[in-house]
Write an enzyme that holds these catalytic residues in place. Structure first.
Site, mmCIF file in Angstrom:
data_model
loop_
_atom_site.group_PDB
_atom_site.id
_atom_site.type_symbol
_atom_site.label_atom_id
_atom_site.label_comp_id
_atom_site.label_asym_id
_atom_site.label_seq_id
_atom_site.Cartn_x
_atom_site.Cartn_y
_atom_site.Cartn_z
ATOM 1 N N LYS A 256 -19.689 -11.156 -6.618
ATOM 2 C CA LYS A 256 -18.741 -11.756 -7.564
ATOM 3 C C LYS A 256 -17.408 -12.082 -6.886
ATOM 4 O O LYS A 256 -16.744 -13.061 -7.245
ATOM 5 C CB LYS A 256 -18.540 -10.832 -8.768
ATOM 6 C CG LYS A 256 -19.802 -10.655 -9.624
ATOM 7 C CD LYS A 256 -20.322 -11.969 -10.186
ATOM 8 C CE LYS A 256 -21.450 -11.756 -11.194
ATOM 9 N NZ LYS A 256 -21.922 -13.016 -11.806
ATOM 10 N N ASN B 50 -24.403 -19.067 -15.210
ATOM 11 C CA ASN B 50 -24.504 -17.769 -15.867
ATOM 12 C C ASN B 50 -25.579 -16.887 -15.226
ATOM 13 O O ASN B 50 -25.503 -15.667 -15.322
ATOM 14 C CB ASN B 50 -24.808 -17.992 -17.354
ATOM 15 C CG ASN B 50 -25.303 -16.731 -18.029
ATOM 16 O OD1 ASN B 50 -24.536 -15.809 -18.272
ATOM 17 N ND2 ASN B 50 -26.600 -16.660 -18.300
ATOM 18 N N GLY C 181 -29.812 -19.495 -16.523
ATOM 19 C CA GLY C 181 -30.152 -18.176 -17.080
ATOM 20 C C GLY C 181 -29.923 -18.154 -18.578
ATOM 21 O O GLY C 181 -29.386 -17.196 -19.133
ATOM 22 N N SER D 236 -17.133 -11.457 -13.009
ATOM 23 C CA SER D 236 -17.012 -10.092 -13.513
ATOM 24 C C SER D 236 -15.716 -9.498 -12.998
ATOM 25 O O SER D 236 -15.249 -9.863 -11.917
ATOM 26 C CB SER D 236 -18.176 -9.253 -12.985
ATOM 27 O OG SER D 236 -17.927 -7.876 -13.144
ATOM 28 N N TYR E 178 -23.145 -5.997 -5.905
ATOM 29 C CA TYR E 178 -22.728 -6.800 -7.067
ATOM 30 C C TYR E 178 -21.255 -7.207 -6.926
ATOM 31 O O TYR E 178 -20.896 -8.370 -7.133
ATOM 32 C CB TYR E 178 -22.951 -5.992 -8.344
ATOM 33 C CG TYR E 178 -22.711 -6.778 -9.613
ATOM 34 C CD1 TYR E 178 -23.647 -7.720 -10.040
ATOM 35 C CD2 TYR E 178 -21.565 -6.584 -10.385
ATOM 36 C CE1 TYR E 178 -23.444 -8.444 -11.204
ATOM 37 C CE2 TYR E 178 -21.357 -7.303 -11.542
ATOM 38 C CZ TYR E 178 -22.295 -8.232 -11.956
ATOM 39 O OH TYR E 178 -22.091 -8.952 -13.107
ATOM 40 N N VAL F 279 -32.576 -20.768 -9.472
ATOM 41 C CA VAL F 279 -31.371 -21.004 -8.669
ATOM 42 C C VAL F 279 -31.534 -20.520 -7.224
ATOM 43 O O VAL F 279 -30.717 -20.846 -6.370
ATOM 44 C CB VAL F 279 -30.092 -20.389 -9.309
ATOM 45 C CG1 VAL F 279 -29.859 -20.940 -10.706
ATOM 46 C CG2 VAL F 279 -30.133 -18.869 -9.306
#
Length: 235
Positions: free
Chosen positions: A163, A89, A12, A143, A159, A63
């Site tokens: 993470k 990333n 990314g 994060s 999200y 990915v």
């Protein structure tokens, strides 16, 4: 190690923190491979950095597609024969303001496909290149939303989970790896980018610097840790 120029790869890498990571690694003397699933924006980003006399090349890699990852591994292997630093990333943020159980399951599935499985397949596929030279530094851009304490607050469930699992992967791979290959997770903070939005307090340059010290840690450096601004933080 010193007689070769070290090779780094950033997923990314066409914009935001990823682009800044590519730039700072190249300024630090790395040969850098910028990967992106969009070949047009990836080429443009790499070209822009090449024009500043930086050693950057573009390799297309999605990915979410294991065939694409393996093609990228073959390209890197043929072109450089090594990989010293891998920065995961690439990430997406699709959450709607709904509870996890009310969310369209495809939002969670797509988020995990990129943020977790994407990183997992990239690590798994590139690890042999690191193992053959008994050296590697892997950095997972995570994060603070992935911290266990965040799970007791509602919101952005897809999200957060992606993470949290990425952080778990970081610890497991570290536990199972030879100490010459170090893997750590980093919280870059809230960054003004396409994902973070314009009101975020940090710029991509600050975020990249807070990540990159882990790319060059020596044998005594940490592995299996979660860091923000160079300091270890709680899982």
């Amino acid at each position: 190690m010193e007689k070769h120029t070290k090779v780094a790869l950033v997923t990314g890498g066409n914009r935001g923190i990823g682009y800044e990571l590519v730039k700072q690694l190249a300024l630090d003397g790395f040969k850098v491979i910028l990967t992106s699933r969009n070949s047009e924006t990836g080429h443009e980003a790499a070209q822009k950095l090449k024009e500043s006399n930086l050693n950057v090349s573009f390799v297309m890699m999605d990915v979410n597609n294991q065939t694409s990852i393996l093609q990228a591994v073959n390209t890197v292997s043929e072109r450089y024969g090594r990989l010293d630093v891998l920065i995961n990333n690439a990430g997406i943020y699709l959450d709607e303001h709904t509870k996890l159980v009310n969310m369209d399951p495809s939002v969670l599935e797509k988020t995990l496909a990129t943020n977790f499985f994407g990183a997992y397949h990239v690590i798994r596929s590139f690890m042999p290149l690191m193992e053959q030279q008994a050296y590697g530094r892997i950095i997972n851009v995570s994060s603070e939303y992935g911290a266990m304490s965040e799970m007791s607050s509602p919101g952005v469930g897809a999200y957060k989970l992606s993470k949290l699992i990425l952080n778990g992967l970081t610890q497991l791979v570290a536990a199972e790896s030879n100490n010459n290959i170090k893997i750590n997770a980093v919280d870059p903070g809230w960054v003004s980018s396409d994902m973070g939005g314009p009101s975020a307090p940090r710029n991509p340059q600050q975020a990249a610097s807070s990540i990159l010290w882990l790319a060059t840690i020596g044998p005594e450096g940490p592995s299996g840790g979660f860091f923000k601004d160079g300091k270890q933080i709680d899982w």
